[in-house]
Enzyme design. Structure first.
Site, mmCIF file in Angstrom:
data_model
loop_
_atom_site.group_PDB
_atom_site.id
_atom_site.type_symbol
_atom_site.label_atom_id
_atom_site.label_comp_id
_atom_site.label_asym_id
_atom_site.label_seq_id
_atom_site.Cartn_x
_atom_site.Cartn_y
_atom_site.Cartn_z
ATOM 1 N N GLY A 1 -12.619 -0.646 -2.163
ATOM 2 C CA GLY A 1 -11.406 -0.425 -1.329
ATOM 3 C C GLY A 1 -11.368 1.048 -1.196
ATOM 4 N N GLU B 1 8.227 1.442 9.858
ATOM 5 C CA GLU B 1 8.315 -0.018 9.301
ATOM 6 C C GLU B 1 9.648 -0.032 8.610
ATOM 7 O OE1 GLU B 1 4.639 -0.895 7.405
ATOM 8 O OE2 GLU B 1 3.596 0.351 8.960
ATOM 9 N N HIS C 1 5.229 -10.760 1.747
ATOM 10 C CA HIS C 1 5.473 -10.093 3.258
ATOM 11 C C HIS C 1 6.090 -11.073 4.368
ATOM 12 C CE1 HIS C 1 4.705 -8.257 7.195
ATOM 13 N NE2 HIS C 1 4.121 -7.105 6.668
ATOM 14 N N ARG D 1 11.480 -5.166 2.794
ATOM 15 C CA ARG D 1 11.106 -6.472 2.870
ATOM 16 C C ARG D 1 11.455 -7.536 1.801
ATOM 17 N NH1 ARG D 1 4.787 -4.853 3.028
ATOM 18 N NH2 ARG D 1 5.024 -3.787 5.107
ATOM 19 N N ARG E 1 7.864 -2.279 -3.039
ATOM 20 C CA ARG E 1 7.083 -1.041 -2.413
ATOM 21 C C ARG E 1 7.663 -0.946 -0.931
ATOM 22 N NH1 ARG E 1 2.115 -1.370 1.002
ATOM 23 N NH2 ARG E 1 2.689 -3.582 0.906
#
Ligand code: FAD
Ligand code: SIN
Length: 531
Positions: free
Chosen positions: A13, A113, A241, A288, A384
């Site tokens: 990744g 966000e 999420h 979140r 996070r």
């Protein structure tokens, strides 16, 4: 079979590939990856990568947002390092060929966000991770010093333990000499010796039944380090999420990016009523942990299995331009997001804790580095901030490469390591022993160690996980190894660590919310006690 390299990288990744491009200037690099090279969480990242690029944004604002989202459990020095190095790392990604969207003036088109006080998220439509992975893989594939071995699965890290020494947790001089690796195409176990090893194995979303993570995210790096007696921390902070597409039979759950809420989409109950004002002044763009818990509460209050995200009032052309993947995906199951509300539900998404590393991404095991989602740098604290993880991966792979390229000068391979011994092992003919245990483990974690926890739920989970662990270790000791069995073992190790760390945290903080330790001044606490 034995192979030797200067740098062994486990994972392809953003963390593994960006480290590879730098390390390759100092020696031979082998990247092993358990599926096709591009299969990674990175490839599915939608929203983007957070960085400070222009005023009115400042490093101070991004630092403050990160610490507020992390419920002040962040390592403040690490936050400062990450954010102040963000601009340089973005320039590097651009130089490597990653394309981020720009506005008519040629400046980056920055998104917003949850938890961000400024527009600072660089993106490529709603396919940012795919674009970054494409650019990195293209460069890696052209580099003469880098080889990628696909469908190679790291089973265990090699330490003094494999020379017959007793290695204890907390020991200062544990060393990593490489890894035992299963070549899935031949079923051979290779001894891969390295001067330096980097773990870039990603997260552990598959510990839960519903996750946005691809199937590769099974906590392998975390579990391997734990078994090698390394230090793991903060695993209780699993980020759910808030908005994955409610489409029950689909695995992994398809993500509906938070950037859509940044663009103006609004969360609504099953009856079409707004509800976020009851929980946080930042409404649908609160961090979140708050949004996911609010949705969880609303679903429990109404007995529904999803809520809605409403985009119907948004500019249609803008929606199609910025979110083409989400538009096409929803349409493929009969939802036209310009006319219909999108059914959404929280899903396990991000592993905030992991392998403890310092500011150079060194683990407590010598010669072993970790970066990306499998690592715990201290950046995220208890939760996070959105789009900080791709950033963390590039900042710390850079730092790991700086450090490792110096330290490698004094290192050599350890030639005495024996090959893997599979004598006396039998073929496991009953896959049900593995698949059913995996399902049980995922259900235990989803029901008892999810968004809302309690002491009783965590104890139940621990008791059940211990039994599954015993049965699986027994199977492991007598079986010829398969990827499925190794992944199950890693999932179990990681699930146990998450649950154990959650049991030890005697407070509600960030993503860890316990009914036994309610927080003062929380609307969600009040609702719970009103129930
Ligand atoms: P990954 O990208 O997951 O790569 C892990 C690699 O390790 C893979 O190649 C895998 O095959 C390999 N691997 C694992 N175990 C083994 C083993 N035993 N042997 C060999 N190879 C192994 N973050 C953001 O900042 N912004 C976003 O917009 C964003 N959106 C997201 C959307 C989705 C749907 C998801 C799932 C995550 C999102 N995230 C986002 C999180 C972010 O994508 C990840 O945290 C980040 O990509 C992790 O990168 P990584 O290199 O650490 O791991
Ligand atoms: C998203 O696009 O909502 C995911 C962003 C992230 O996980 O950081």
């Amino acid at each position: 079979m034995r192979e030797k390299t200067d740098f062994l990288i486990i994972g392809s990744g953003i963390a593994g590939l960006s480290f590879a491009l730098k390390a390759a200037e100092y020696g031979k690099v082998i990247i092993i990856t358990k599926s096709d090279a591009q299969e990674s969480s990175t490839s599915y990242a939608q929203g983007g990568i957070a960085a400070v690029m222009y005023t009115p944004d400042t490093y101070e604002k991004h630092i403050r947002d990160t610490i507020i989202a992390g419920d002040e459990l962040n390592n403040q020095e690490i936050v400062k390092i990450t954010i102040t190095e963000s601009t340089e790392r973005i320039k590097e990604l651009v130089n490597w060929g990653a394309n981020f969207d720009r506005n008519d003036s040629g400046l980056f088109d920055l998104g917003k966000e949850g938890g961000h006080s400024e527009y600072r998220v660089l993106h490529h439509k709603d396919q940012t991770g795919f674009e970054i992975e494409r650019a990195l893989l293209e460069k890696v594939n052209k580099h003469p010093n880098i080889s990628i071995l696909e469908h190679h699965f790291a089973i265990e890290l090699i330490t003094q333990h494999h020379l017959g020494e007793i290695v204890k947790r907390g020991q200062q001089d544990i060393q990593c000499f490489g890894a035992y690796v299963l070549d899935k195409r031949t079923n051979m176990i290779k001894t891969m010796l390295a001067k330096v090893t980097l773990l870039a194995t990603g997260g552990a979303g598959n510990v839960y039944s519903n996750t946005t993570n691809p199937p590769i995210a099974t906590g392998d790096g975390i579990a391997m380090v734990f078994r090698a007696k390394g230090v793991i921390e903060n695993l209780e902070f699993i980020q759910f999420h808030p908005t994955s597409l409610y489409n029950p039979r689909e695995k992994p759950s398809f993500l509906i990016t938070e950037a859509l809420r940044g663009f103006g989409a609004i969360l609504k109950t099953i009856d079409g009523e707004e509800f976020m004002h009851k929980y946080d002044a930042r409404l649908s763009l609160a961090p979140r942990d708050i949004v996911a818990r609010a949705i969880d509460t609303e679903m429990k209050l109404s007995g529904s299995d999803h809520v809605y995200l409403d985009c119907r009032h948004l500019d249609k052309d803008g929606l199609l331009k910025h979110f083409p993947t989400i538009f096409a995906k929803c349409l493929s199951i009969g939802i036209d997001i310009t006319r219909d509300m999108i059914p959404v539900v929280p899903s396990a998404h991000y592993t905030c804790g992991g392998i403890k590393v310092n500011e150079w991404s060194q683990t407590n095991i010598q010669r072993l580095y970790a970066c990306g989602e499998c690592a715990s740098t201290g950046l995220h604290g208890a939760n996070r901030l959105a789009s900080n993880s791709l950033l963390e991966a590039v900042v710390f792979s850079h730092r790991a490469a700086l450090h490792a390229s110096e330290s490698i000068k004094d290192l050599d391979h350890c030639e005495d390591i024996p090959n893997w011994n599979a004598e006396g092992m039998v073929l496991n003919e009953e896959m049900i022993l593995i698949t059913q245990t995996r399902k049980e483990l995922q259900e235990i974690m989803s029901h008892y160690v999810g968004i809302v926890r309690s002491n009783l739920r965590l104890k139940r989970a621990l008791d059940r996980l211990k039994l599954l662990h015993m049965e699986t270790e027994d199977l492991y000791k007598r079986s010829i190894l398969s990827l499925e069995l190794c992944e199950l073992r890693n999932l179990l190790n990681t699930a146990f660590l998450i649950t154990n760390m959650a049991s030890e945290r005697k407070e509600s903080r960030g993503l860890h919310y316990s009914l036994d330790y309610p927080r003062a001044n929380s609307n969600i606490d009040e609702r719970r006690f009103d129930d």
